[in-house]
Write a protein that holds these residues in place. Structure first.
Motif, PDB file in Angstrom:
ATOM      1  N   MET A   1      64.839  51.942  87.254  1.00  0.00           N
ATOM      2  CA  MET A   1      63.782  51.914  86.365  1.00  0.00           C
ATOM      3  C   MET A   1      63.706  50.535  85.662  1.00  0.00           C
ATOM      4  O   MET A   1      64.732  49.999  85.285  1.00  0.00           O
ATOM      5  N   ARG A   2      62.352  50.318  85.306  1.00  0.00           N
ATOM      6  CA  ARG A   2      62.203  49.180  84.414  1.00  0.00           C
ATOM      7  C   ARG A   2      61.354  49.534  83.324  1.00  0.00           C
ATOM      8  O   ARG A   2      60.457  50.241  83.167  1.00  0.00           O
ATOM      9  N   VAL A   3      61.878  48.838  82.135  1.00  0.00           N
ATOM     10  CA  VAL A   3      61.219  48.982  81.012  1.00  0.00           C
ATOM     11  C   VAL A   3      60.571  47.608  80.741  1.00  0.00           C
ATOM     12  O   VAL A   3      61.277  46.590  80.633  1.00  0.00           O
ATOM     13  N   TYR A   4      59.259  47.721  79.878  1.00  0.00           N
ATOM     14  CA  TYR A   4      58.635  46.455  79.434  1.00  0.00           C
ATOM     15  C   TYR A   4      58.341  46.592  78.011  1.00  0.00           C
ATOM     16  O   TYR A   4      58.222  47.390  77.589  1.00  0.00           O
ATOM     17  N   SER A   5      58.481  45.528  77.129  1.00  0.00           N
ATOM     18  CA  SER A   5      57.836  45.417  75.707  1.00  0.00           C
ATOM     19  C   SER A   5      56.434  45.417  75.724  1.00  0.00           C
ATOM     20  O   SER A   5      55.810  44.614  76.588  1.00  0.00           O
ATOM     21  N   LEU A   6      55.762  46.478  75.168  1.00  0.00           N
ATOM     22  CA  LEU A   6      54.192  46.568  75.327  1.00  0.00           C
ATOM     23  C   LEU A   6      53.801  45.353  74.500  1.00  0.00           C
ATOM     24  O   LEU A   6      53.781  45.150  73.216  1.00  0.00           O
ATOM     25  N   ARG A   7      53.002  44.212  75.159  1.00  0.00           N
ATOM     26  CA  ARG A   7      52.470  43.275  74.410  1.00  0.00           C
ATOM     27  C   ARG A   7      50.892  42.850  75.055  1.00  0.00           C
ATOM     28  O   ARG A   7      50.824  42.986  76.291  1.00  0.00           O
ATOM     29  N   SER A   8      49.947  42.860  74.108  1.00  0.00           N
ATOM     30  CA  SER A   8      48.718  42.184  74.719  1.00  0.00           C
ATOM     31  C   SER A   8      48.921  40.652  74.893  1.00  0.00           C
ATOM     32  O   SER A   8      49.337  40.069  74.378  1.00  0.00           O
ATOM     33  N   GLY A   9      48.225  40.512  76.012  1.00  0.00           N
ATOM     34  CA  GLY A   9      48.098  39.127  76.584  1.00  0.00           C
ATOM     35  C   GLY A   9      47.388  38.188  75.597  1.00  0.00           C
ATOM     36  O   GLY A   9      46.712  38.289  75.000  1.00  0.00           O
ATOM     37  N   GLU A  10      47.413  36.828  76.082  1.00  0.00           N
ATOM     38  CA  GLU A  10      46.716  35.568  75.212  1.00  0.00           C
ATOM     39  C   GLU A  10      45.190  35.961  75.532  1.00  0.00           C
ATOM     40  O   GLU A  10      44.409  35.437  75.017  1.00  0.00           O
ATOM     41  N   ASP A  11      44.855  36.343  76.836  1.00  0.00           N
ATOM     42  CA  ASP A  11      43.561  36.539  77.157  1.00  0.00           C
ATOM     43  C   ASP A  11      42.709  38.046  76.581  1.00  0.00           C
ATOM     44  O   ASP A  11      41.637  38.046  76.619  1.00  0.00           O
ATOM     45  N   SER A  12      43.485  38.642  75.730  1.00  0.00           N
ATOM     46  CA  SER A  12      43.064  39.891  75.319  1.00  0.00           C
ATOM     47  C   SER A  12      42.283  39.425  73.761  1.00  0.00           C
ATOM     48  O   SER A  12      42.695  38.762  73.111  1.00  0.00           O
ATOM     49  N   MET A  13      41.174  40.098  73.523  1.00  0.00           N
ATOM     50  CA  MET A  13      40.295  40.044  72.143  1.00  0.00           C
ATOM     51  C   MET A  13      41.195  40.213  70.991  1.00  0.00           C
ATOM     52  O   MET A  13      42.184  41.225  71.076  1.00  0.00           O
ATOM     53  N   ASP A  14      41.088  39.524  70.080  1.00  0.00           N
ATOM     54  CA  ASP A  14      41.884  39.661  68.595  1.00  0.00           C
ATOM     55  C   ASP A  14      40.897  40.414  67.704  1.00  0.00           C
ATOM     56  O   ASP A  14      39.701  40.307  67.605  1.00  0.00           O
ATOM     57  N   LEU A  15      41.547  41.286  66.774  1.00  0.00           N
ATOM     58  CA  LEU A  15      40.863  42.338  66.055  1.00  0.00           C
ATOM     59  C   LEU A  15      41.323  41.793  64.533  1.00  0.00           C
ATOM     60  O   LEU A  15      42.634  41.512  64.524  1.00  0.00           O
ATOM     61  N   MET A  16      40.504  42.164  63.556  1.00  0.00           N
ATOM     62  CA  MET A  16      40.898  42.137  62.341  1.00  0.00           C
ATOM     63  C   MET A  16      40.624  43.136  61.186  1.00  0.00           C
ATOM     64  O   MET A  16      39.479  43.781  61.808  1.00  0.00           O
ATOM     65  N   LEU A  17      41.298  43.471  60.353  1.00  0.00           N
ATOM     66  CA  LEU A  17      40.977  44.910  59.494  1.00  0.00           C
ATOM     67  C   LEU A  17      39.913  44.286  58.587  1.00  0.00           C
ATOM     68  O   LEU A  17      40.178  43.107  57.948  1.00  0.00           O
ATOM     69  N   ASP A  18      39.055  45.242  58.277  1.00  0.00           N
ATOM     70  CA  ASP A  18      37.924  44.992  57.301  1.00  0.00           C
ATOM     71  C   ASP A  18      38.757  45.012  55.834  1.00  0.00           C
ATOM     72  O   ASP A  18      39.435  45.658  55.745  1.00  0.00           O
ATOM     73  N   LYS A  19      38.132  43.898  55.021  1.00  0.00           N
ATOM     74  CA  LYS A  19      38.800  43.964  53.921  1.00  0.00           C
ATOM     75  C   LYS A  19      38.739  45.115  52.950  1.00  0.00           C
ATOM     76  O   LYS A  19      39.357  45.285  51.986  1.00  0.00           O
ATOM     77  N   THR A  20      37.822  45.888  53.093  1.00  0.00           N
ATOM     78  CA  THR A  20      37.320  47.131  52.301  1.00  0.00           C
ATOM     79  C   THR A  20      38.278  48.198  52.645  1.00  0.00           C
ATOM     80  O   THR A  20      38.519  49.299  51.847  1.00  0.00           O
ATOM     81  N   VAL A  21      39.031  48.105  53.600  1.00  0.00           N
ATOM     82  CA  VAL A  21      39.918  49.195  53.923  1.00  0.00           C
ATOM     83  C   VAL A  21      41.284  49.240  52.907  1.00  0.00           C
ATOM     84  O   VAL A  21      41.863  48.132  52.529  1.00  0.00           O
ATOM     85  N   SER A  22      41.271  50.267  52.238  1.00  0.00           N
ATOM     86  CA  SER A  22      42.515  50.442  51.124  1.00  0.00           C
ATOM     87  C   SER A  22      43.857  50.141  52.005  1.00  0.00           C
ATOM     88  O   SER A  22      44.007  50.450  52.830  1.00  0.00           O
ATOM     89  N   ALA A  23      44.633  49.613  50.975  1.00  0.00           N
ATOM     90  CA  ALA A  23      46.076  49.413  51.264  1.00  0.00           C
ATOM     91  C   ALA A  23      46.631  50.869  51.505  1.00  0.00           C
ATOM     92  O   ALA A  23      47.737  50.766  51.889  1.00  0.00           O
ATOM     93  N   GLU A  24      46.082  51.726  50.988  1.00  0.00           N
ATOM     94  CA  GLU A  24      46.905  53.011  51.045  1.00  0.00           C
ATOM     95  C   GLU A  24      46.487  53.976  52.240  1.00  0.00           C
ATOM     96  O   GLU A  24      47.036  55.014  52.631  1.00  0.00           O
ATOM     97  N   HIS A  25      45.564  53.421  53.268  1.00  0.00           N
ATOM     98  CA  HIS A  25      45.121  53.880  54.507  1.00  0.00           C
ATOM     99  C   HIS A  25      46.314  53.889  55.346  1.00  0.00           C
ATOM    100  O   HIS A  25      47.131  52.902  55.249  1.00  0.00           O
ATOM    101  N   PRO A  26      46.357  54.972  56.163  1.00  0.00           N
ATOM    102  CA  PRO A  26      47.582  55.210  57.221  1.00  0.00           C
ATOM    103  C   PRO A  26      47.677  53.772  58.218  1.00  0.00           C
ATOM    104  O   PRO A  26      48.827  53.821  58.598  1.00  0.00           O
ATOM    105  N   ILE A  27      46.655  53.082  58.380  1.00  0.00           N
ATOM    106  CA  ILE A  27      46.886  52.008  59.356  1.00  0.00           C
ATOM    107  C   ILE A  27      47.847  50.894  58.650  1.00  0.00           C
ATOM    108  O   ILE A  27      48.442  50.102  59.434  1.00  0.00           O
ATOM    109  N   GLU A  28      48.035  51.127  57.346  1.00  0.00           N
ATOM    110  CA  GLU A  28      48.756  49.938  56.572  1.00  0.00           C
ATOM    111  C   GLU A  28      50.332  50.543  56.418  1.00  0.00           C
ATOM    112  O   GLU A  28      51.171  50.014  55.782  1.00  0.00           O
ATOM    113  N   SER A  29      50.694  51.769  56.912  1.00  0.00           N
ATOM    114  CA  SER A  29      51.988  52.506  56.760  1.00  0.00           C
ATOM    115  C   SER A  29      52.853  52.035  58.112  1.00  0.00           C
ATOM    116  O   SER A  29      52.277  51.454  58.971  1.00  0.00           O
ATOM    117  N   LYS A  30      53.927  52.638  57.994  1.00  0.00           N
ATOM    118  CA  LYS A  30      54.649  52.132  59.026  1.00  0.00           C
ATOM    119  C   LYS A  30      54.512  53.127  60.203  1.00  0.00           C
ATOM    120  O   LYS A  30      54.842  54.248  59.868  1.00  0.00           O
TER     121      LYS A  30
END
Length: 274
Positions: A1-30
């Motif tokens: 078996m082989r295991v890999y660290s999951l990483r998006s490559g340099e050629d994958s699109m970049d995303l950013m979170l909209d500034k209106t999203v609350s800091a309390e949203h689950p996306i900001e949680s652990k």
């Protein structure tokens, strides 16, 4: 078996979170493996850089994101290991993956860890898996020690991605069950022998500032496991010799201070393989 660290490559699109999203949203949680589906509402994300592929977009926190096409392929197969959390994007149907499959599979007899001042786990200096503890049918998982920041996938996942022609992942970081303790010791001996050979064959040594002047003249320089050279555009590249005896090249954002304290010697220029 082989295991890999999951990483998006340099050629994958970049995303950013909209500034209106609350800091309390689950996306900001652990993301530690707990379920989030019942408290999730789609946060707004925008494209920061389109790049070449959008199967596995990159997001700043490192939480995996997949396209609808990828979801339709993966979810029926690995639904027990993940949650697909919908995202709101103006152009694409995207989902953030919450990996709920957390496995206790670190081989601490061969791993090396760094502790905090209070004696708690800080990070792995060397990480080795106990592959006997990873079920054969596993596709994606986390370990409790690094669950917040890291996702692992097996060769079954890699085969699935390649079978369907999905693009944009970097499978370069590999953990192999065939890499036994004996092979690890042999690799360490070979690595030290390579460093000893570099040390024996070095010529006249000079400072970092003198090394920079030589590089500007088209030369390459080395110090122990390190190499430096400029490319055809005058950009600086730095590499360190990996245990596999390959040079890992990269363009630094800044010069690590330790390199400025080393003594350097001239070597032949290398082909920069990424």
């Amino acid at each position: 078996m082989r295991v890999y660290s999951l990483r998006s490559g340099e050629d994958s699109m970049d995303l950013m979170l909209d500034k209106t999203v609350s800091a309390e949203h689950p996306i900001e949680s652990k993301f530690t493996g707990d379920s989030k589906i019942t408290v999730w509402t789609p946060p707004i994300l925008y494209t920061n850089n389109k790049r070449k592929y959008n199967d596995f977009p990159r997001y700043l926190t490192g939480h995996p994101i997949i396209s609808e096409k990828v979801k339709n392929i993966l979810f029926p197969i690995i639904a027990e290991e993940i949650e697909c959390l919908p995202l709101a994007h103006p152009e694409l149907k995207l989902f953030m993956l919450n990996i709920t499959n957390v496995i206790d599979c670190v081989d601490y007899s061969r791993s090396v860890i760094k502790l905090t001042g209070k004696g708690n786990f800080a990070r792995f200096i060397k990480q080795v898996f106990d592959f006997s503890k990873i079920p054969e049918k596993t596709y994606m998982f986390k370990i409790k020690e690094t669950a917040i920041i890291q996702v692992f996938v097996t060769d079954k996942f890699k085969e699935l991605v390649e079978l369907h022609g999905l693009k944009g992942l970097d499978f370069s970081e590999v953990y192999d069950s065939a890499f036994t303790a004996d092979k690890e010791e042999e690799q360490e001996r070979n690595y030290q022998a390579a460093l000893d050979s570099i040390e024996r064959s070095k010529g006249i040594e000079f400072s970092y500032d003198e090394a920079r002047i030589l590089m500007e003249q088209g030369k390459a320089v080395a110090s122990g496991k390190w190499r430096m050279q400029l490319d055809e555009n005058g950009e600086l590249w730095i590499a360190d010799l990996t245990p596999a005896l390959l040079y890992d090249w990269g363009q630094p954002i800044y010069i690590p201070p330790v390199l400025m304290l080393l003594q350097w010697h001239e070597v032949e220029k290398s082909e920069i393989n990424l």
